[in-house]
Design a protein around this motif. Structure first.
Motif, PDB file in Angstrom:
ATOM      1  N   GLU A 104      53.078 -29.237 100.987  1.00  0.00           N
ATOM      2  CA  GLU A 104      52.847 -27.977 100.290  1.00  0.00           C
ATOM      3  C   GLU A 104      52.634 -28.200  98.806  1.00  0.00           C
ATOM      4  O   GLU A 104      53.108 -29.177  98.217  1.00  0.00           O
ATOM      5  CB  GLU A 104      54.039 -27.029 100.492  1.00  0.00           C
ATOM      6  N   PHE A 105      51.935 -27.269  98.226  1.00  0.00           N
ATOM      7  CA  PHE A 105      51.617 -27.285  96.796  1.00  0.00           C
ATOM      8  C   PHE A 105      52.867 -26.989  95.981  1.00  0.00           C
ATOM      9  O   PHE A 105      53.651 -26.100  96.314  1.00  0.00           O
ATOM     10  CB  PHE A 105      50.536 -26.239  96.538  1.00  0.00           C
ATOM     11  N   VAL A 106      53.044 -27.734  94.892  1.00  0.00           N
ATOM     12  CA  VAL A 106      54.144 -27.495  93.954  1.00  0.00           C
ATOM     13  C   VAL A 106      53.615 -26.921  92.642  1.00  0.00           C
ATOM     14  O   VAL A 106      54.102 -25.900  92.155  1.00  0.00           O
ATOM     15  CB  VAL A 106      54.922 -28.794  93.676  1.00  0.00           C
ATOM     16  N   GLY A 107      52.626 -27.577  92.063  1.00  0.00           N
ATOM     17  CA  GLY A 107      52.073 -27.104  90.806  1.00  0.00           C
ATOM     18  C   GLY A 107      50.907 -27.957  90.373  1.00  0.00           C
ATOM     19  O   GLY A 107      50.626 -29.009  90.951  1.00  0.00           O
TER      20      GLY A 107
ATOM     21  N   TYR B  26      52.157 -22.759  89.142  1.00  0.00           N
ATOM     22  CA  TYR B  26      53.219 -23.234  90.018  1.00  0.00           C
ATOM     23  C   TYR B  26      53.349 -22.382  91.275  1.00  0.00           C
ATOM     24  O   TYR B  26      53.044 -21.188  91.282  1.00  0.00           O
ATOM     25  CB  TYR B  26      54.563 -23.202  89.274  1.00  0.00           C
ATOM     26  N   ALA B  27      53.869 -23.003  92.304  1.00  0.00           N
ATOM     27  CA  ALA B  27      54.245 -22.264  93.496  1.00  0.00           C
ATOM     28  C   ALA B  27      55.427 -21.362  93.154  1.00  0.00           C
ATOM     29  O   ALA B  27      56.263 -21.713  92.304  1.00  0.00           O
ATOM     30  CB  ALA B  27      54.618 -23.221  94.621  1.00  0.00           C
ATOM     31  N   ASP B  28      55.510 -20.232  93.815  1.00  0.00           N
ATOM     32  CA  ASP B  28      56.592 -19.288  93.547  1.00  0.00           C
ATOM     33  C   ASP B  28      57.967 -19.928  93.762  1.00  0.00           C
ATOM     34  O   ASP B  28      58.923 -19.600  93.073  1.00  0.00           O
ATOM     35  CB  ASP B  28      56.449 -18.068  94.453  1.00  0.00           C
ATOM     36  N   SER B  29      58.039 -20.845  94.710  1.00  0.00           N
ATOM     37  CA  SER B  29      59.321 -21.441  95.066  1.00  0.00           C
ATOM     38  C   SER B  29      59.915 -22.311  93.957  1.00  0.00           C
ATOM     39  O   SER B  29      61.116 -22.587  93.961  1.00  0.00           O
ATOM     40  CB  SER B  29      59.176 -22.271  96.343  1.00  0.00           C
TER      41      SER B  29
ATOM     42  N   ARG C 298      45.792 -25.014  94.668  1.00  0.00           N
ATOM     43  CA  ARG C 298      46.678 -25.140  95.814  1.00  0.00           C
ATOM     44  C   ARG C 298      46.117 -25.966  96.964  1.00  0.00           C
ATOM     45  O   ARG C 298      46.862 -26.424  97.825  1.00  0.00           O
ATOM     46  CB  ARG C 298      47.001 -23.752  96.375  1.00  0.00           C
TER      47      ARG C 298
ATOM     48  N   PHE D 213      52.454 -32.151  94.883  1.00  0.00           N
ATOM     49  CA  PHE D 213      52.683 -31.597  96.216  1.00  0.00           C
ATOM     50  C   PHE D 213      53.971 -32.214  96.760  1.00  0.00           C
ATOM     51  O   PHE D 213      54.451 -33.226  96.230  1.00  0.00           O
ATOM     52  CB  PHE D 213      51.517 -31.937  97.157  1.00  0.00           C
TER      53      PHE D 213
ATOM     54  N   LYS E 176      58.730 -21.908  90.475  1.00  0.00           N
ATOM     55  CA  LYS E 176      58.435 -21.292  89.173  1.00  0.00           C
ATOM     56  C   LYS E 176      59.735 -21.011  88.425  1.00  0.00           C
ATOM     57  O   LYS E 176      60.692 -20.475  88.977  1.00  0.00           O
ATOM     58  CB  LYS E 176      57.653 -20.007  89.391  1.00  0.00           C
TER      59      LYS E 176
END
Length: 123
Positions: A46-49, A60-63, A105, A37, A65
């Motif tokens: 926020e969640f990262v992966g 993974y988070a879209d941001s 998440r 995170f 990926k």
């Protein structure tokens, strides 16, 4: 009980790479899903992966990926976050966390957290 210690943060230019490490204590490390995170200044964490206990799957988070990769070495009680093509918006404190369930998440799914490591990406 699992204790987590992150390392590897620092200052990097945009477009550069960093690899974060998370060292875990405890004999049951291999039974935990491990998540990453991050929390930027003035923003919520926020969640990262996340990586499964076996390392078989990741999410993974879209941001991030396509730029970030999570891996783990259960023999060494380590989990890693390889970050490539870094952007200024990736600047944050990065945390690893352990979940005895699937993870995912949701922060409440994680029972143990590290203290965080600062990543700063300059433009």
């Amino acid at each position: 009980q699992v204790q987590l210690v992150e390392s590897g943060g620092g200052l990097v230019q945009a477009g550069g790479s960093l690899r974060l490490s998370c060292a875990a204590s405890g004999r049951t490390f291999s039974s935990y899903a491990m998540g990453w995170f991050r929390q930027a200044p003035g923003k919520e964490r926020e969640f990262v992966g996340v990586i499964s206990w076996s390392g078989e799957w990741t999410f993974y988070a879209d941001s991030v990926k396509g730029r970030f990769t999570i891996s783990r070495d259960n023999a060494k009680n380590m989990v890693y976050l390889q970050m490539n093509s870094l952007k200024p918006e990736d600047t944050a404190v990065y945390y690893c966390a352990a979940s005895p369930r699937v993870g995912g998440r949701i922060e409440s799914e994680y029972d143990y957290w590290g203290q965080g490591t600062q990543v700063t990406v300059s433009s």
